[in-house]
Design an enzyme around this catalytic site. Structure first.
Site, PDB file in Angstrom:
ATOM      1  N   TYR A 246     -12.385   5.771  -8.303  1.00  0.00           N
ATOM      2  CA  TYR A 246     -11.876   6.398  -6.992  1.00  0.00           C
ATOM      3  C   TYR A 246     -11.574   7.771  -7.082  1.00  0.00           C
ATOM      4  O   TYR A 246     -11.210   8.292  -6.163  1.00  0.00           O
ATOM      5  CB  TYR A 246     -10.667   5.595  -6.770  1.00  0.00           C
ATOM      6  CG  TYR A 246     -10.630   4.173  -6.774  1.00  0.00           C
ATOM      7  CD1 TYR A 246     -11.258   3.261  -6.133  1.00  0.00           C
ATOM      8  CD2 TYR A 246      -9.556   3.577  -7.674  1.00  0.00           C
ATOM      9  CE1 TYR A 246     -11.448   2.162  -6.314  1.00  0.00           C
ATOM     10  CE2 TYR A 246      -9.739   2.114  -7.810  1.00  0.00           C
ATOM     11  CZ  TYR A 246     -10.756   1.320  -7.217  1.00  0.00           C
ATOM     12  OH  TYR A 246     -10.609  -0.083  -6.980  1.00  0.00           O
TER      13      TYR A 246
ATOM     14  N   ARG B  31      -9.462   4.302 -12.789  1.00  0.00           N
ATOM     15  CA  ARG B  31      -9.400   4.844 -11.480  1.00  0.00           C
ATOM     16  C   ARG B  31      -9.824   6.223 -11.348  1.00  0.00           C
ATOM     17  O   ARG B  31     -10.490   6.451 -10.286  1.00  0.00           O
ATOM     18  CB  ARG B  31      -7.778   4.883 -11.174  1.00  0.00           C
ATOM     19  CG  ARG B  31      -7.215   3.573 -11.108  1.00  0.00           C
ATOM     20  CD  ARG B  31      -5.872   3.548 -10.662  1.00  0.00           C
ATOM     21  NE  ARG B  31      -5.724   4.000  -9.230  1.00  0.00           N
ATOM     22  CZ  ARG B  31      -5.668   4.908  -8.817  1.00  0.00           C
ATOM     23  NH1 ARG B  31      -5.008   6.018  -9.503  1.00  0.00           N
ATOM     24  NH2 ARG B  31      -5.610   5.373  -7.268  1.00  0.00           N
TER      25      ARG B  31
ATOM     26  N   GLY C  19       0.833  -1.187   0.088  1.00  0.00           N
ATOM     27  CA  GLY C  19       0.102   0.099  -0.077  1.00  0.00           C
ATOM     28  C   GLY C  19       0.566   1.226  -0.080  1.00  0.00           C
ATOM     29  O   GLY C  19       0.357   2.240   0.128  1.00  0.00           O
TER      30      GLY C  19
ATOM     31  N   TYR D  25      -2.803  -0.659 -11.952  1.00  0.00           N
ATOM     32  CA  TYR D  25      -4.050  -0.802 -11.816  1.00  0.00           C
ATOM     33  C   TYR D  25      -4.818   0.140 -12.815  1.00  0.00           C
ATOM     34  O   TYR D  25      -5.806   0.503 -12.793  1.00  0.00           O
ATOM     35  CB  TYR D  25      -4.701  -0.159 -10.421  1.00  0.00           C
ATOM     36  CG  TYR D  25      -4.204  -0.990  -9.245  1.00  0.00           C
ATOM     37  CD1 TYR D  25      -4.650  -1.982  -8.991  1.00  0.00           C
ATOM     38  CD2 TYR D  25      -3.234  -0.455  -8.282  1.00  0.00           C
ATOM     39  CE1 TYR D  25      -4.327  -2.754  -7.924  1.00  0.00           C
ATOM     40  CE2 TYR D  25      -2.900  -0.830  -7.509  1.00  0.00           C
ATOM     41  CZ  TYR D  25      -3.170  -2.336  -7.180  1.00  0.00           C
ATOM     42  OH  TYR D  25      -2.888  -3.025  -6.120  1.00  0.00           O
TER      43      TYR D  25
ATOM     44  N   CYS E 221     -18.644   7.085 -24.527  1.00  0.00           N
ATOM     45  CA  CYS E 221     -20.199   7.722 -24.150  1.00  0.00           C
ATOM     46  C   CYS E 221     -20.512   7.552 -22.759  1.00  0.00           C
ATOM     47  O   CYS E 221     -21.433   6.904 -22.204  1.00  0.00           O
ATOM     48  CB  CYS E 221     -21.349   6.828 -25.074  1.00  0.00           C
ATOM     49  SG  CYS E 221     -20.888   7.014 -27.032  1.00  0.00           S
TER      50      CYS E 221
ATOM     51  N   PRO F  31       4.789  -5.112  -1.701  1.00  0.00           N
ATOM     52  CA  PRO F  31       4.701  -3.699  -2.501  1.00  0.00           C
ATOM     53  C   PRO F  31       4.360  -3.997  -4.192  1.00  0.00           C
ATOM     54  O   PRO F  31       4.665  -5.171  -4.680  1.00  0.00           O
ATOM     55  CB  PRO F  31       5.916  -3.116  -2.788  1.00  0.00           C
ATOM     56  CG  PRO F  31       6.918  -4.466  -2.458  1.00  0.00           C
ATOM     57  CD  PRO F  31       5.998  -5.185  -1.686  1.00  0.00           C
ATOM     58  N   GLY F  32       3.161  -3.335  -4.510  1.00  0.00           N
ATOM     59  CA  GLY F  32       2.765  -3.468  -6.001  1.00  0.00           C
ATOM     60  C   GLY F  32       3.063  -2.298  -6.645  1.00  0.00           C
ATOM     61  O   GLY F  32       3.783  -1.878  -7.570  1.00  0.00           O
TER      62      GLY F  32
END
Length: 496
Positions: free
Chosen positions: A393, A389, A284, A450, A420, A327-328
């Site tokens: 978010y 995203r 994170g 992501y 659209c 970790p990503g």
């Protein structure tokens, strides 16, 4: 002289002094402007990339990915060397995964965390050893659990009592022992800069550490799972796992979670006379999407977490378990930018209250002391199908004019896609040169995590390809889709 700030811009967004400058934390280390003012990665210009691969296009720096992976491994191994001999770093494949990236992960000494049968299949095709893999997820199917056991994965992270029972049953049927970690919710929720050290149980993930007074024993779901795992002949309980949030910039939340889990681990070892040899503190760690984001170096995070683990273990009088992290985004996020071609443009006029940061003569003041302000919409040839995203978010991104340098004045712009959908926004607010025109190329940094992973075929738009650049050469690591690819799945369109 810096232009006046448009009052439609968010408070955090300042007018850049130089629209051609690149804010280094948002980009891979080998991204720069060449002598012609054009954006280049590893010496390869965006014009060359567009000519070879088209747009939209995800452009990844292979050296930058490898360097970030090594940085995490080195930083955490160094910080934890005297505590537990180093750290197992699992790259969170959900952020971005393909066979090439899985191979890079293994070559740089990291392990791989997967969340589905598909991600396990990628790891298997890439040639990774099962012992170097973990399987995550809150609702693993029987097929996924079976596959993981047959691949001898190093650990299955169990998310609930139901799932623990399912894993134990399948392992027994296969005459295997499942290596299990229990995912707990430590009551620490972290989101960007905010940390709430109170119960955060209302979520789909994990086993609660809060005592459940409604049960006869009055114990937590976490302890109930520990007891059940210990008593299951087909389960080898490796230890505990937690994940407190995403896009986190401070170490405080990780420190609180680490202390809580270590104290719980110690209590369980004493009560049930067992040794739980591993503790995963999740991932994170945040990256820079905009100039105001302040990511912490891996070394700083590692040292802060190591200090808490060291002091807590000393206070409890216990030997530290083997620590692992996941970790990503912090590895892959900034390695990649998305390249788009500009299409249509339009400017809208928005009436807003007069503000001290706007000159009344900028666009005129009406009788009610309101100002009419301009916001320009710049449409590109991608959108929410390659970056969901912002609509999911409300995520903020930035963008630069990539195909050339410009000396034009800054214009508050909104970069939007071709779908659209009114929410099809790629970059909500950014200052771009006033002379941005159709055919120009824009680059949006920080799209390694992501974005491709969440990509869709909304409006039957084919998903973009991903290229990896190294030493002035680019190669496709994920081929972009074609219309034929889409029609091949439409059974009414398939022809013999």
């Amino acid at each position: 002289m810096v232009a006046s700030k448009n009052a439609l811009a968010p408070e955090w967004l300042d007018v850049p002094e130089d629209l051609n400058a690149l804010h280094a934390p948002m980009w891979a280390q080998d991204v720069e402007r060449n002598n012609d003012g054009e954006l280049a990665v590893g010496g390869l210009s965006v014009a060359e990339l567009q000519q070879q691969f088209g747009t939209p296009l995800f452009v990844m720096s292979e050296p930058d990915f490898r360097a970030r992976a090594r940085d995490f491994k080195t930083a955490f191994d160094t910080a934890f060397e005297d505590i537990c001999g180093g750290v197992d770093v699992y790259y969170a494949g959900k952020s971005f995964l393909c066979t090439t990236v899985a191979q890079w992960v293994a070559e740089e000494g990291l392990r791989l965390d997967t969340c589905s049968g598909g991600e396990l299949a990628v790891a298997q095709r890439a040639g990774l050893e099962g012992s170097q893999l973990g399987l995550h997820g809150n609702n693993k199917s029987r097929a996924e659990i079976t596959r993981a056991l047959e691949m001898n994965v190093g650990r299955i992270v169990v998310d609930s009592l139901d799932e623990l029972e399912r894993v134990a049953e399948i392992a027994q049927e296969l005459n295997r022992t499942a290596k299990v970690m229990l995912r707990l919710t430590p009551g620490v929720h972290a989101h960007t800069h905010e940390f709430i050290a109170t119960a955060h149980e209302d979520q789909k993930f994990g086993l609660s550490m809060a005592e459940d007074t409604s049960t006869t024993a009055g114990i937590s779901a976490a302890e109930e799972a520990v007891a059940a795992a210990i008593n299951a002949p087909s389960i080898e309980l490796l230890g505990l796992h937690c994940h407190i949030g995403s896009q986190i910039f401070e170490a405080t939340g990780f420190e609180i979670a680490a202390e809580k889990l270590l104290r719980f681990l110690d209590a369980m070892q004493r009560k049930y006379s067992v040794v739980l040899p591993e503790l995963d503190l999740g991932g994170g760690y945040g990256i820079a999407y905009t100039p105001v984001d302040t990511p912490r170096p891996a070394t700083e995070i590692a040292q802060a977490m190591a200090a808490v683990v060291r002091s807590t273990c000393s206070a409890l009088g216990i030997t530290s378990p083997r620590i692992s992290i996941e970790p990503g985004r912090a590895i892959v996020g900034s390695t990649t930018f998305t390249l788009y071609e500009v299409g249509t443009r339009k400017t809208v006029r928005v009436e807003a209250p007069a503000s001290s940061n706007v000159s009344p003569t900028e666009d005129g003041v009406d009788a009610q002391q309101n100002v009419t302000l301009a916001r320009r919409y710049v449409s590109v040839d991608g959108g929410m199908s390659d970056n969901a995203r912002p609509v999911l978010y409300d995520a903020d991104y930035s963008a630069v004019l990539a195909s050339r340098a410009s000396s034009a004045a800054p214009s508050l712009s909104r970069v939007v896609g071709k779908h659209c959908e009114s929410g099809d926004i790629v970059v909500r607010d950014v200052y771009l040169p006033e002379d941005v025109a159709a055919g120009d190329l824009l680059a949006v940094p920080g799209t390694g995590a992501y974005c491709w992973a969440l990509a869709s075929n909304y409006n039957y738009v084919a998903r973009p390809g991903v290229v990896a650049v190294r030493d002035g050469a680019a190669r496709l690591i994920v081929r972009g889709e074609t219309e034929e690819d889409l029609l091949n799945r439409d059974m009414g369109a398939v022809r013999d």
